[in-house]
Design a protein around this motif. Structure first.
Motif: not given
Lengths: 249, 249
Positions: B64-65, B82-88, B148-150
């Motif tokens: 969220h940041a 970014h390093t997030s697996g859950a974020t586009g 990729d994102e998916q």
């Protein structure tokens, strides 16, 4: 050396034959051809009638075959043990001495194992027989545990959770990878590290993830991505169980 | 060397700071006190206003940041990942170049990791930025994947199955041990070997246990031993899922 006969030629028998090579005086195998690739330096016979004299007889056979084969061991007062996590000592013949030597590991045909770390769960009717089994197991491994029947059944059940069910979760992870055109290779280091963490931390200390954090947004997005009924139900149930576990801490 | 700034001081940031030490020109950390035990040879600043010039800015912060901190990176046309697996990637600021560097591993505070085996899942808007991220990741690991994102969202979900849920199965195993007065130590080699098996076998090849064998007697005995609702439901559901999986093979 304790003179040992192993009866059996299946998966567990094959590993025990390799682990206990030095003590082995004979193998009794109905299907000796399954043992041809093993380095066995003792005689292999196919009939219980040809069984050699020994101090310990290990029945490394299917659960349902233990009782009948046990009764075929000649003489009286021999130490006869089985290797089953799911079976009590009472199925062994009463005119012999009884024990259990349960190696708690997942055995894969042809995959080498470090036998020195295999936990041997031991039980015996008589104290001196327990000590004999302990002496025998110590020639292979340093992980020896005194485990009674109720404990052994509980371990057998716990092993289903941490091995069979865990492997099925790997399967569901692999299925997701296949569905999205990703190599399962990507998940392998995570799988190893997850197992490595609980070698030094408790599972409670090692737990991470959206269920633990109460991260509802991620939980909902994940569930919307699961289209097949089983993985979806498993996701929901394990999430609820993690939340329930946290609330009890 | 690619000049790198890492923004963050949490768990993932701490591990990336150690992994990318050689490329690091600055760390931006709101809570620099959390980094005091790490061997950091570059400056640590607390404000985004003091941010250094670099080729790659890594936002290793809570999902969220990401958006807000991304917008605080000065100038235009910088590579911000970014390093997030859950974020586009779309949450990153449009006036910079965008990418993702997702290290797929379970990070534990204070537990050393072999960074050379960590899978880095990379994505970038532009081909040349992907190559730059690849060059950067290769300074640490040899496991680099274009995702990729998916695919990344699917991996993030698969990681819940093979890591978070698997650890919860270890928890249920540990609970059974505690209930029956058995040390959890007995299960640890089995846990390691189960993870080791799928490094070389597929999960389908590695699957064992009563559900796979159709061993109804063992399945029923196990269920009768489970008195708590969650482990019992989990036993039933995972058993059914294994049976369902076998039938589809």
């Amino acid at each position: 050396m304790i003179r040992l006969v192993i009866i059996g030629s299946g998966n567990v028998a094959q590993h025990l034959i390799q682990a206990f090579q030095k003590s082995l005086v004979q193998v009794v195998a109905r299907h000796p051809e399954t043992l041809h690739s093993l380095p066995i330096s003792c005689p292999v016979v196919t009939s219980m009638n040809e069984i050699a004299d020994a101090e310990v007889y290990v029945l490394a056979v299917s659960d349902h075959a233990i009782a009948a084969l046990g009764h075929e061991i000649p003489g009286t007062g021999k130490l006869v043990v089985h290797t089953s996590g799911a079976t009590g000592m009472h199925v062994l013949p009463k005119h012999h001495r009884s024990g259990v030597l349960y190696p708690l590991q997942t055995f894969t045909k042809g995959k080498p194992l470090d036998y020195s770390t295999i936990p041997f769960c031991l039980e015996a009717d008589k104290k001196e027989d327990y000590l004999l089994l302990e002496q025998l197991a110590r020639t292979v491994s340093s992980a020896i545990f005194s485990i009674d029947e109720q404990q052994r059944l509980a371990l057998h059940l716990a092993a289903v959770f941490v091995c069979n069910f865990t492997n099925h979760l790997y399967q569901l992870g692999a299925d997701l990878c296949a569905e999205h055109g990703v190599s399962f290779e990507v998940l392998k280091p995570l799988i190893l590290e997850t197992a490595a963490k609980v070698q030094t931390l408790t599972p409670t200390q090692a737990q991470t993830g959206p269920a633990l954090r109460g991260d509802t947004a991620t939980l909902e997005r994940h569930q919307s991505m699961l289209t097949q009924p089983y993985p979806k139900e498993i996701y929901q149930l394990l999430t609820q169980s993690i939340i329930d576990h946290v609330q009890k801490l």
